[in-house]
Design an enzyme around this catalytic site. Structure first.
Site, PDB file in Angstrom:
ATOM      1  N   GLY A 151      -4.783  18.968 -43.821  1.00 15.52           N
ATOM      2  CA  GLY A 151      -3.572  18.476 -44.492  1.00 15.52           C
ATOM      3  C   GLY A 151      -2.542  19.538 -44.816  1.00 15.52           C
ATOM      4  CG  ASP A 191      -6.919  13.824 -55.989  1.00 11.49           C
ATOM      5  OD1 ASP A 191      -6.835  13.468 -57.163  1.00 11.49           O
ATOM      6  OD2 ASP A 191      -7.104  13.014 -55.060  1.00 11.49           O
ATOM      7  CG  ASP A 245      -5.518  11.897 -43.792  1.00  5.57           C
ATOM      8  OD1 ASP A 245      -5.636  12.599 -44.824  1.00  5.57           O
ATOM      9  OD2 ASP A 245      -6.481  11.331 -43.258  1.00  5.57           O
ATOM     10  NE  ARG A 250      -4.529  14.545 -40.758  1.00  5.54           N
ATOM     11  CZ  ARG A 250      -5.257  14.851 -41.828  1.00  5.54           C
ATOM     12  NH1 ARG A 250      -4.686  15.452 -42.846  1.00  5.54           N
ATOM     13  NH2 ARG A 250      -6.539  14.535 -41.897  1.00  5.54           N
TER      14      ARG A 250
HETATM   15  C1  PRP Z   1      -7.469  16.716 -49.254  1.00  6.75           C
HETATM   16  C2  PRP Z   1      -6.584  17.910 -49.581  1.00  6.75           C
HETATM   17  C3  PRP Z   1      -7.493  18.797 -50.352  1.00  6.75           C
HETATM   18  C4  PRP Z   1      -8.420  17.834 -51.054  1.00  6.75           C
HETATM   19  C5  PRP Z   1      -7.967  17.686 -52.463  1.00  6.75           C
HETATM   20  O1  PRP Z   1      -8.185  17.045 -48.112  1.00  6.75           O
HETATM   21  O2  PRP Z   1      -6.078  18.517 -48.426  1.00  6.75           O
HETATM   22  O3  PRP Z   1      -8.238  19.653 -49.507  1.00  6.75           O
HETATM   23  O4  PRP Z   1      -8.308  16.573 -50.378  1.00  6.75           O
HETATM   24  O5  PRP Z   1      -8.794  16.795 -53.133  1.00  6.75           O
HETATM   25  P1  PRP Z   1      -9.701  17.219 -54.369  1.00  6.75           P
HETATM   26  O6  PRP Z   1      -8.861  18.056 -55.291  1.00  6.75           O
HETATM   27  O7  PRP Z   1     -10.037  15.876 -54.986  1.00  6.75           O
HETATM   28  O8  PRP Z   1     -10.899  17.918 -53.852  1.00  6.75           O
HETATM   29  P2  PRP Z   1      -9.032  15.987 -47.274  1.00  6.75           P
HETATM   30  O9  PRP Z   1     -10.475  16.101 -47.666  1.00  6.75           O
HETATM   31  O10 PRP Z   1      -8.418  14.619 -47.387  1.00  6.75           O
HETATM   32  O11 PRP Z   1      -8.912  16.557 -45.799  1.00  6.75           O
HETATM   33  P3  PRP Z   1      -7.592  16.785 -44.903  1.00  6.75           P
HETATM   34  O12 PRP Z   1      -6.896  18.010 -45.452  1.00  6.75           O
HETATM   35  O13 PRP Z   1      -8.141  17.022 -43.531  1.00  6.75           O
HETATM   36  O14 PRP Z   1      -6.735  15.547 -44.992  1.00  6.75           O
END
Ligand code: PRP
Length: 179
Positions: free
Chosen positions: A43, A102, A158, A164
């Site tokens: 991401g 998050d 995404d 994306r």
């Molecule tokens: C998303 C984002 C962070 C994570 C944040 O990645 O890029 O890495 O979630 O969430 P958290 O603070 O609750 O841990 P994701 O796992 O969706 O993968 P991506 O980057 O491939 O979309």
């Protein structure tokens, strides 16, 4: 605008302005020193690519790919490193680049993993901060936008690997993810 988007949260221009603001803060903080920028795939890719072109100090590229496992459907306490480039962080400045902070589980575990690599410093840079959902005591050192608990996509973010490529960040229509 994509038909699945309810409204635009941040336009491409607003994002670009914010990236430049963050780069200015980074320039002041690192003052010409060399820094390893770690892209947390996937991401963070657009944010990473834009940010590295705005800073005025030398950057070493690195990337990591992680996934979380656990009982909950959202990210959990356990992190699996799917890709680790093997770049040495010993006695180097490391900046972790994330699209969104998050619950904090991903970064909490990633920082723990990186500490073993003995960096000179380690900081976090996140474009979006959804602090109302935080489960871990973790804050970004450099942050773009604070956002409410809404499902946002675009500019790397995404839903089921879609959206994306959108140049803006938009709020997804609930009927898309409630199907
Ligand atoms: C998303 C984002 C962070 C994570 C944040 O990645 O890029 O890495 O979630 O969430 P958290 O603070 O609750 O841990 P994701 O796992 O969706 O993968 P991506 O980057 O491939 O979309």
């Amino acid at each position: 605008m994509n038909k699945d988007i309810e409204r635009i949260a941040f336009t491409a221009d607003e994002i670009h302005e914010k990236v430049k603001e963050i780069a200015t803060q980074l320039n002041e903080h690192y003052k010409g020193e060399e820094v390893i920028f770690v892209c947390v795939l996937k991401g963070s890719l657009p944010f990473y690519a834009d940010l590295v072109r705005e800073v005025d100090f030398p950057v070493t590229f690195d990337m990591v790919c992680v996934s979380s496992y656990g009982s909950s459907a959202t990210s959990s306490g356990t992190l699996k490193i799917k890709l680790d480039s093997g770049v040495s962080y010993e006695n180097k400045h490391v900046l972790i680049i994330e699209d969104i902070l998050d619950t904090g589980n991903t970064l909490y575990n990633l920082i723990d993993h990186f500490k073993d690599k003995k960096p000179k410093s380690m900081k976090l840079c996140c474009l979006l901060d959804k602090s109302s959902r935080r489960l871990r005591d973790i804050e970004a050192d450099f942050c773009g936008f604070e956002i409410p608990d809404e499902f946002v996509v675009g500019y790397g973010l995404d839903y089921a690997e879609k959206y994306r490529e959108l140049p803006y960040i938009g709020v997804l229509k609930p009927e898309v993810y409630n199907k």
